[in-house]
Write an enzyme that holds these catalytic residues in place. Structure first.
Site, PDB file in Angstrom:
ATOM      1  N   GLN A 289       0.944  -1.283   0.030  1.00 35.66           N
ATOM      2  CA  GLN A 289       0.058  -0.092   0.093  1.00 35.66           C
ATOM      3  C   GLN A 289       0.948   1.497  -0.123  1.00 35.66           C
ATOM      4  O   GLN A 289       0.434   2.645  -0.264  1.00 35.66           O
ATOM      5  CB  GLN A 289      -0.922  -0.097   1.108  1.00 35.66           C
ATOM      6  CG  GLN A 289      -0.358   0.349   2.643  1.00 35.66           C
ATOM      7  CD  GLN A 289       0.279  -1.072   3.238  1.00 35.66           C
ATOM      8  OE1 GLN A 289       0.836  -2.002   2.768  1.00 35.66           O
ATOM      9  NE2 GLN A 289       0.189  -0.926   4.501  1.00 35.66           N
ATOM     10  N   GLY A 290       2.315   1.141   0.409  1.00 35.28           N
ATOM     11  CA  GLY A 290       2.951   2.444   0.227  1.00 35.28           C
ATOM     12  C   GLY A 290       3.055   3.132   1.603  1.00 35.28           C
ATOM     13  O   GLY A 290       4.046   4.002   1.864  1.00 35.28           O
ATOM     14  N   SER A 291       2.247   2.616   2.713  1.00 34.16           N
ATOM     15  CA  SER A 291       2.557   3.571   3.880  1.00 34.16           C
ATOM     16  C   SER A 291       3.636   3.074   4.699  1.00 34.16           C
ATOM     17  O   SER A 291       4.089   3.932   5.315  1.00 34.16           O
ATOM     18  CB  SER A 291       1.171   3.147   4.704  1.00 34.16           C
ATOM     19  OG  SER A 291       0.774   1.766   4.809  1.00 34.16           O
TER      20      SER A 291
ATOM     21  N   ALA B  16      -2.531  13.645   8.874  1.00 31.69           N
ATOM     22  CA  ALA B  16      -2.879  12.796   7.998  1.00 31.69           C
ATOM     23  C   ALA B  16      -4.107  11.843   8.391  1.00 31.69           C
ATOM     24  O   ALA B  16      -4.585  11.655   9.658  1.00 31.69           O
ATOM     25  CB  ALA B  16      -1.918  11.744   7.587  1.00 31.69           C
ATOM     26  N   LYS B  17      -4.959  11.337   7.328  1.00 26.21           N
ATOM     27  CA  LYS B  17      -6.075  10.582   7.807  1.00 26.21           C
ATOM     28  C   LYS B  17      -5.820   9.279   6.817  1.00 26.21           C
ATOM     29  O   LYS B  17      -5.016   9.625   5.674  1.00 26.21           O
ATOM     30  CB  LYS B  17      -7.501  10.958   7.614  1.00 26.21           C
ATOM     31  CG  LYS B  17      -7.707  12.615   8.215  1.00 26.21           C
ATOM     32  CD  LYS B  17      -9.238  12.645   8.174  1.00 26.21           C
ATOM     33  CE  LYS B  17      -9.887  13.702   7.005  1.00 26.21           C
ATOM     34  NZ  LYS B  17     -11.261  13.934   7.483  1.00 26.21           N
TER      35      LYS B  17
ATOM     36  N   GLU C 113      -9.143   2.677   1.375  1.00 24.55           N
ATOM     37  CA  GLU C 113     -10.395   2.332   0.900  1.00 24.55           C
ATOM     38  C   GLU C 113     -10.997   3.312   0.213  1.00 24.55           C
ATOM     39  O   GLU C 113     -11.798   3.159  -0.874  1.00 24.55           O
ATOM     40  CB  GLU C 113     -11.052   1.682   1.991  1.00 24.55           C
ATOM     41  CG  GLU C 113     -10.590   0.446   2.689  1.00 24.55           C
ATOM     42  CD  GLU C 113     -11.123  -0.090   3.940  1.00 24.55           C
ATOM     43  OE1 GLU C 113     -11.632  -1.006   3.733  1.00 24.55           O
ATOM     44  OE2 GLU C 113     -10.867   0.881   4.908  1.00 24.55           O
TER      45      GLU C 113
END
Ligand SMILES: Cc1cc2nc3c(=O)[nH]c(=O)nc-3n(C[C@H](O)[C@H](O)[C@H](O)COP(=O)(O)OP(=O)(O)OC[C@H]3O[C@@H](n4cnc5c(N)ncnc54)[C@H](O)[C@@H]3O)c2cc1C
Lengths: 793, 289
Positions: A481-483, A748-749, A753
């Protein structure tokens, strides 16, 4: 404000180089010494009694080490409602029922052995339609419940009913009321990496499960429960993730194949790997939950929503995984997407002999939002209000508390709707073109964790070595996901090092602190908050060391200089500047006094301080800090109310389509995806999430569908399952709205999804605008469009 | 484990020798994109795979008293050929939409036709280009018009000891414009739900000759002769094309089935619409020469 060095910057993904060069070790690549390969035999019927199983030929095949049937292993029940056993002994209830399993020295031998198992069935009447299944005369999928008590109906004993306000009052207050029937079907998560795991026991029966789950600790919980039923109570379970080739919900539950690999490993005393092929991935992996909705909404003369009443029927399939719990998430858009005072929502899950379902990106939200946003359009039309304006009137506001008791904090909903309006040239183009049309839909989703288990915490350990390298023990999962890159950026920023100094270790329950899972779009928010906290502690430790050692290091430098150059005169410095950790800071690998960051002598590499503090003379120390972040959110109460997330994401999608009225083909000319993300931590990666989710939404809207005929998956391959390809990308205009969330790390949030949620309904609404025909059943295939056009005449 | 032997002869004579030696226990393989998929799906392989990839001189596209295309020409070669694109446009349309670049780099036109799937993307174009299939066996060469080549789904007139060596397209096709439409749900990695090919010749605005090919509309790729007849000597107008589409979509010309990929009624709709659309593009393609 933003003097950040790394946060908010599009730094390239940190750990993906190994993936694209083929170095990364996925479960496919993983091998353990002496490892065997497991293979599963599935049912040949949707519903049948097993009369006999003959495994003798399979057992005789050279290279086979074990063959197991339901008779060989304890009858322990698994799954969310404990409605199945690992191998089915007496009755099969769906085509993917696991009837037997083999472990062999090669995957080919295992496959051959499975073909040699002979099973005699006696077919039973089956039911494939949830509405048929609810009828009294329908054959029962389960005769008894988990505790052996007789069952009277195929309807699951689940409590999905939500009420707020007064529907009757809402009706009375309405000037306009509409009712719509909408439905959605099964879609597959389509991970590049198929399902698989390796189970390995030590001599004392402690288990290591090599896996690719996004909920490492959830696995331990479920396997612990299983162990207590099969005589392994108290044994240690360690879950170690390989690199994960995508998840999208598929790795949220502990699947039957995992229990089977455990049983095969127990039996053979060898590590056993099970790896699905693509066909299995389509046939034996639970997909997205389908649902049928009847939704009724009303509004007053000014277009304000007065009530929303919706009933949903979910084809549960034969057993229960997370699919049956998607109504708990559907309640969120049902109650809280737009301001609506009176809400009633009820979902009934019905057993059938179809495949059962689980989580997929959005977890029920895309289905429910398709219902809500279809109804929003029809109601706007009934009220004679422009559908975008209608949504603007009813949008959520910062500070709102919704009927579900969600507390809306940061909320860029208005900006998102405006972005759609502007980018699509809504006022100019809407409702005017023959064959061309505009449509929109919005979304709300959890974006600050989701308290679906009692702890919604996330633990993190940060350890700094004498070179200034930082090890972060991550309790989440990198599922592509890249996080992880975002966490790297946060750690580098918060600790004062560079992203290339930060190394993340993922997915090992023996190392990691507890985490609720990398689901619900929560990783950046939760791990980010944990990182900020852990880094603050570690930084404090380093600054304490700096105070202890800096003067010594600097003076040592002078001494050496003097030795080389006898004329050197040591400057007269105010060492008070570096005597208090409060007065020091670290940034970009350097320690310095806050008051004078460019001080000619007091600005030194942090690695010097670390070497001295960790390995130098005097009392050596370590730099290691942990943080556990668990936001002050609530679990839903019995009425499904409570503020389960610390913050919420909003967004709106607008679509312009062209419909070929002769063939029913829908072409997307433009897709505007406006998302309130709090703060874009890494704009490039954020866009990746938005694009990816939106494209998946386009597939959901137009092409993707698992075709299930009499319980059997008919299109178990990418040839026949119409997932869109790189050649099918549509133009997407992303709009990033950044209201800065005060609880989010650096504002950030979550955003994993949301992009998927409003896409399909926006397309459906645009199709309606283009040709005056509304398709209420996903996907919107050309056949459906053409048939509807013909019917309209 | 599925096991088989693999031979890579360098000449046609060697191929014939091997075919004779192994008989029905051997099968030919060119790009392998159908053969290997079949082996995996059926878990069965012939004893020997005889590769044609050593026959380097069977990869060509030539214009010389008509058009000549070697059986081992890849779809990618067809796609990149200016000659094919401008003069045999339907074949360009067909070859360039197969699978993906990776597939087109290895898959051959000979394989596409010998496999004889009802969905073969180059079959319709070759039908409307009046192609002849040249087969060579130990006894020599023979040539068959492509409309006689397919005898059923996955069945052809090719004898076990023959190799498809060349496609020949008559010089007369120089005066035709042609186009192929692959109807599918996505733009790559997909088999057609339906294929419509049209070629035609114009005398001012009068259609002096026309061919219509339909793919996935019958057990084999077929010509829509009745619709072709109707077009002849008629004006190129919307009404005429519409009528031709109707005839092509009727049971006189095709027999589409309900299948997982598409329903029969919808396939007929697509034929009706796309015969007209492809005729227009074919006419355009004459002008664009
Ligand atoms: C991912 C993928 C996507 C695909 N997409 C498409 C598509 O979009 N459209 C489409 O039409 N097809 C498609 N195909 C099918 C296939 O690629 C084509 O049919 C291709 O043209 C076959 O050529 P080949 O050289 O690979 O044939 P092979 O697989 O080597 O052979 C196919 C058959 O022809 C026989 N054969 C081959 N050459 C000769 C010869 N010279 N003489 C006699 N017999 C011969 C072989 O014995 C075999 O029976 C796809 C296949 C894959 C794997």
């Amino acid at each position: 404000m933003s003097d950040h060095l790394f946060v908010g910057k599009s730094i390239p993904r940190t750990i993906e180089a190994d993936k694209v060069t083929g170095k990364a070790v996925y479960i496919d690549d993983m091998k353990r010494p002496g490892m065997l390969y497991g293979k599963i035999l599935y049912s040949r019927y949707a519903h049948a009694r097993i009369k006999s199983i003959d495994t003798s030929r399979a057992k005789k095949l050279a290279g086979v080490r074990a063959v197991l049937t339901g008779r060989d292993i304890p009858d322990a029940r698994v799954g969310f409602l404990k409605d199945q056993t690992v191998l089915k002994k007496d009755v099969v209830r769906q085509f993917r029922d696991e009837v037997a399993a083999v472990a062999a020295i090669s995957p080919e031998i295992a496959a051959e052995a499975v073909d040699l198992i002979e099973v005699e069935y006696e077919e039973l009447p089956a039911v494939f339609d949830p509405f048929e299944a609810m009828k009294e005369e329908a054959p029962l999928v389960h005769e008894v419940d988990a505790r052996g008590r007789p069952v009277k109906s195929n309807m699951l004993p689940l409590p999905w009913k939500f009420e707020a306000g007064d529907i009757e009052q809402g009706r009375k207050d309405s000037a306009f009321v509409v009712t719509d029937n909408v439905s959605t079907t099964w879609v597959n998560q389509c991970c590049m990496g198929t399902s698989g795991c390796i189970a390995e026991f030590d001599t004392s029966n402690n288990l290591t499960l090599y896996n690719q789950t996004n909920v490492i600790f959830g696995h331990i919980g479920r396997i612990t429960e299983y162990f207590s039923q099969i005589g392994l109570k108290g044994k240690k379970i360690r879950v170690v993730n390989a690199i994960v080739g995508g998840s999208f919900g598929t790795k949220l539950d502990t699947d039957i194949y995992e229990f089977i690999s455990i049983q095969l490993a127990l039996k053979t005393r060898k590590p056993v790997k099970i790896l699905f092929d693509r066909e299995e991935e389509f046939q034996a992996l639970p997909p997205r939950q389908p649902a049928v909705f009847t939704i009724e909404q009303g509004c007053d003369r000014d277009g304000r929503l007065t009530f929303r009443k919706c009933e949903a029927i979910l084809d549960n399939g034969a057993y229960t995984s997370w699919g049956a719990t998607t109504p708990s998430v559907m309640i969120m858009p049902m109650s809280s997407l737009y301001r609506v005072p009176n809400v009633f929502f009820k979902a009934t899950c019905v057993y059938t002999n179809n495949i059962y379902c689980q989580a997929m990106r959005g977890y029920g939200n895309p289905q429910a939002t398709f219902a809500v946003e279809t109804s929003m359009d029809t109601l706007a039309e009934a009220a004679g209000i422009d559908p975008l304006e209608f949504r603007m009137i009813n949008r959520n506001h910062p500070g709102d508390e919704t009927p579900m008791r969600l507390k809306i904090t940061s909320c860029g909903f208005e900006e998102c709707i405006n972005a759609v309006k502007e980018k699509l040239k809504w006022d100019e183009k809407k409702g005017k073109q023959k064959g061309r049309g505009l449509g929109m839909a919005s979304l709300i989703h959890v974006a600050g964790g989701a308290r679906v288990t009692r702890s919604d915490g996330h633990g993190m350990v940060v350890k700094v070595d004498e070179y200034g390298h930082v090890d972060v023990i991550e309790s989440g999962t990198d599922q592509g996901q890249g996080s992880p890159t975002v966490i790297t950026q946060i750690v580098a920023e918060a600790l004062g090092v560079r992203p290339e100094d930060v190394f993340l270790t993922f997915g090992d329950t023996a190392l990691a602190l507890w985490d609720a899972g990398t689901h619900a779009s929560r990783h950046t928010f939760m791990a980010g908050n944990a990182a900020v906290r852990a880094c603050a502690k570690a930084k404090k430790q380093i600054l304490d060391m700096a105070v202890e050692h800096m003067a010594k290091i600097i003076k040592g430098g002078f001494k050496r200089k003097k030795r080389k150059d006898p004329d050197f005169v040591e400057p007269d410095l105010d060492y008070g500047l570096i005597a208090d950790p409060e007065n020091l800071d670290i940034r970009d690998r350097m320690v310095f006094p806050k008051k004078d960051p460019d001080h000619p002598y007091f600005r030194i590499p942090v690695s010097q301080v670390l070497r001295e503090g960790l390995l130098g003379s005097g009392e050596s120390k370590v730099v290691v800090a942990e943080a556990f972040y668990d936001p002050p959110t609530e679990m839903l109460d019995r009425e499904f109310k409570g503020n389960l997330s610390q913050t919420y994401a909003f967004g709106a999608s607008g679509v312009e389509v062209e419909v070929d009225e002769k063939t029913g083909e829908v072409k997307i000319l433009n897709l505007v995806a406006a998302h309130d993300v709090g703060k874009a931590m890494n704009p490039t990666l954020l866009l990746g999430q938005i694009y990816g989710a939106a494209y998946t939404g386009v597939g959901y809207g137009l092409t993707e569908e698992i075709k299930v005929v009499n319980g059997r998956v008919m299109n178990p391959s990418f040839r026949d399952y119409q997932m869109l390809t790189a050649m099918d990308v549509v133009p997407i205009e992303p709009v990033i709205v950044e209201p800065m969330d005060e609880d989010g790390p650096y504002g950030a949030k979550g955003v994993g999804e949301p992009g998927l949620v409003p896409t399909a309904p926006a397309i459906a609404n645009a199709v309606y605008d283009a040709i005056g025909v509304r398709i209420t059943d996903l996907p919107i295939t050309p056949e459906k469009v053409l048939a509807a056009l013909k019917e309209k005449g | 484990m599925i096991e088989y032997d693999y031979k890579k002869p360098e000449s046609l004579e060697e191929v014939f020798g091997l075919l004779k030696e192994y008989g029905p226990r051997a099968a030919l393989i060119a790009g392998g994109t159908d053969v290997m998929v079949n082996i995996r799906n059926t878990k069965k392989a012939p004893e020997v795979l005889i590769s044609l990839r050593g026959l380097k001189d069977l990869r060509y596209i030539k214009k010389n008293n008509g058009y000549h295309i070697g059986a081992l020409t890849t779809h990618r070669m067809l796609e990149l050929s200016e000659l094919v694109k401008t003069e045999l446009s339907a074949l360009y349309d067909g070859a360039s939409c197969i699978g993906s670049v990776q597939v087109r780099n290895v898959a051959t036109i000979g394989g596409n036709i010998c496999n004889a799937a009802p969905s073969a993307d180059t079959a319709g174009p070759l039908l409307v280009l009046d192609a002849r299939v040249v087969l060579e066996g130990p006894e020599g060469r023979r040539s068959v018009p492509i409309y006689e080549f397919f005898t059923g789904t996955y069945k052809t007139v090719r004898k076990q000891d023959e190799v498809l060596v060349e496609f020949q397209i008559p010089a007369e096709m120089e005066h035709f414009g042609s186009a192929y439409w692959k109807y599918s749900r996505r733009k790559a990695m997909n088999l057609p739900i339906l294929g419509v090919s049209v070629s035609l010749k114009l005398d001012n605005e009068t259609i002096s000759d026309a061919r219509i090919g339909l793919t996935v509309a019958a057990p084999t790729p077929v010509r829509a002769y009745k619709a072709e007849e109707f077009l002849k000597e008629r004006q190129l107008t919307d009404d005429v094309l519409k009528e031709a589409g109707k005839i092509a979509a009727s049971p006189d010309c095709c027999s589409p089935r309900d299948s997982l990929r598409g329903e029969a009624w919808y396939r007929r709709e697509i034929i009706e619409v796309y015969v007209a659309r492809m005729a227009r593009i074919a006419a355009e393609n004459i002008k664009n020469r």
